[in-house]
Design a protein around this motif. Structure first.
Motif, PDB file in Angstrom:
ATOM      1  N   MET A  53     -11.730 -67.376  52.103  1.00 44.82           N
ATOM      2  CA  MET A  53     -10.451 -66.669  52.064  1.00 44.82           C
ATOM      3  C   MET A  53     -10.487 -65.455  53.009  1.00 44.82           C
ATOM      4  N   PRO A  54      -9.342 -65.152  53.676  1.00 45.07           N
ATOM      5  CA  PRO A  54      -8.014 -65.770  53.550  1.00 45.07           C
ATOM      6  C   PRO A  54      -7.732 -66.833  54.610  1.00 45.07           C
ATOM      7  N   TRP A  55      -8.768 -67.425  55.180  1.00 41.55           N
ATOM      8  CA  TRP A  55      -8.545 -68.485  56.170  1.00 41.55           C
ATOM      9  C   TRP A  55      -7.825 -69.669  55.521  1.00 41.55           C
ATOM     10  N   LYS A  56      -6.939 -70.271  56.300  1.00 39.53           N
ATOM     11  CA  LYS A  56      -6.164 -71.417  55.818  1.00 39.53           C
ATOM     12  C   LYS A  56      -6.293 -72.561  56.818  1.00 39.53           C
ATOM     13  N   ILE A  57      -5.960 -73.759  56.354  1.00 43.12           N
ATOM     14  CA  ILE A  57      -6.070 -74.961  57.173  1.00 43.12           C
ATOM     15  C   ILE A  57      -4.700 -75.343  57.700  1.00 43.12           C
TER      16      ILE A  57
END
Length: 459
Positions: A53-57
């Motif tokens: 987090m806070p990386w998103k796909i």
């Protein structure tokens, strides 16, 4: 007692007192969780990059990027992970990301919102580290090397996408990490940082041992994402007389140099002046600047001139008290005199004394009182000469005794003297008296002044 040792110790202590050490002012990374160290839990499974987090796909069309971390209870997604011939460790720390690219059915990209808006008046350092997964060989090894992994920015609507960092050549150095870096200037649309394949197809290079358009792919580990303003020195520094400033402008692993020839981020400064610090990248330079102002121990004396009717502004660099009790940093005066200010500086109390002398702001001029435009080669043209110790520009006019304009010249300066042949509308004038005026603006005080005189035309 060893007196030599004692004196040396005292001197060393004195030198330390003179050195003012300034802390590191740069290295603020606007990327959250830049090394994928923070994870929501350690039960890592296939395609769970979102647990960093806070990386998103980016889920279109289909994506399952992998997160690797030393805490993983799944041996396949722990670090170090296995390679063909050696273990693969993160560039630093305990986490890293794995992304597939060049596979239409599973192009993998991730993104994260930047911590804050990027400053638009500072050079920005953009970097990330990557390492391609090693090709292990074999008849069914469809893994390829490519130049597809890159970094991009986009706005909050994912519309203003900007490809910022990518490679022009195929990256095949699977044995070690490679850092890609560049210089950047923000434009206000950088809400998200994106990692993955954002290159146009025409710019993508791929090398494969075995060609299978439906099975070939590239797999790349990424780590240490950096978006950091190169703000390594304060805009202004103050140097007390007899002291030495020690600066630390180290910035990640970027080589540092200075405008005065100093090499390296850590340095000392013992005199005032303008200093530029430069971060030397392979294809660009990061720049930051500081002004070092020396503050003397004794009274600083400043001499200025003032014109009659002029308003002069005295501005103190620090808070203090003027001799009239005024505590404002700015003081407006209209006449000559001596003005003193007691200043509270970073070096203690200092004083500044302004000696203001009255001077004339009029220009000097010479215009003959007579001329004879009779084409005899002697004194045929009227010459006007204007000069001053400051810049000025104005308009010159010549009138007859009834006020009719006979001659006009604009933008007349000391560098552009003017002459008049004594004619009007291409006809010679008779004998008589004409009047000239010159109205000019002084760059000294911005005021408009006017001078005039008369000249006899002799026939």
């Amino acid at each position: 007692m060893n007196h030599h040792y004692w004196l040396s110790s005292i001197w060393a202590f004195f030198v330390l007192l003179m050195i003012q050490t300034l802390p590191l002012s740069g290295q603020v990374n606007y990327v959250p969780n830049p090394g994928f160290e923070d994870v929501s839990d350690c039960d890592l499974q296939y395609g769970e990059a979102f647990k960093a987090m806070p990386w998103k796909i980016v889920n279109t069309p289909i994506a399952t990027p992998d997160l690797f971390h030393s805490c993983s209870i799944n041996d396949f997604y722990t670090t170090p992970t296995s390679g063909c011939t050696d273990l693969v460790y993160p560039k630093s720390g305990e986490g890293m990301m794995g992304l597939v690219s060049n596979l239409a059915a599973a192009e993998e990209r991730i993104y994260a919102r930047l911590i804050d808006d990027l400053p638009q008046d500072v050079d920005i350092y953009v970097a990330f580290s990557l390492r391609p997964r090693e090709k292990c060989g074999g008849s069914m090894d469809f893994l390829c090397y490519s130049n597809s992994q890159c970094l991009a920015f986009s706005d909050f609507q994912f519309q203003a996408q900007q490809l910022v960092l990518s490679s022009d050549t195929i990256i095949d150095g699977a044995e070690d990490w490679m850092t890609m870096e560049t210089c950047y200037r923000a434009n206000g649309t950088e809400d998200f940082v994106l990692l993955g394949n954002y290159k146009p197809t025409t710019q993508t290079l791929v090398y494969c041992d075995y060609i299978n358009p439906t099975a070939n792919f590239t797999y790349t580990y990424v780590d240490e994402v950096i978006v950091s303003p190169f703000d390594v020195v304060p805009d202004t520094l103050y140097l007390c007389e007899g002291e030495i400033l020690e600066l630390d402008a180290t910035f990640y692993e970027v080589p540092i140099s200075w405008s005065d020839g100093w090499q390296g981020g850590v340095r000392t400064i013992d005199q005032g002046g303008n200093y530029t610090v430069r971060g030397n990248l392979a294809d660009c330079f990061l720049m930051d600047r500081t002004v070092v102002i020396e503050i003397p121990v004794e009274t600083e004396e400043i001499a200025l001139d003032i014109c009659p009717g002029e308003t002069l502004t005295l501005e103190s660099p620090f808070a203090g008290t003027w001799e009239n009790g005024d505590t404002s940093r700015i003081r407006t005066i209209t006449r000559a005199g001596i003005y003193k200010s007691s200043l509270l500086t970073p070096c203690g109390e200092r004083s500044r004394e302004y000696t203001i002398e009255a001077t004339s702001c009029d220009i000097r001029y010479f215009v003959p009182n007579a001329f004879s435009p009779n084409n005899d080669g002697v004194n045929d043209r009227l010459q006007f000469f204007f000069e001053a110790d400051f810049e000025f520009s104005g308009e010159l006019n010549v009138f007859d005794r009834w006020g009719n304009q006979l001659f006009n010249a604009k933008n007349v300066t000391a560098l552009s003297p003017v002459t008049w042949d004594g004619s009007f509308r291409n006809k010679d004038l008779g004998a008589g008296i004409v009047v000239w005026t010159y109205e000019y603006i002084s760059a000294r005080d911005g005021l408009t002044r006017k001078i005039a005189g008369d000249v006899m035309i002799v026939k």
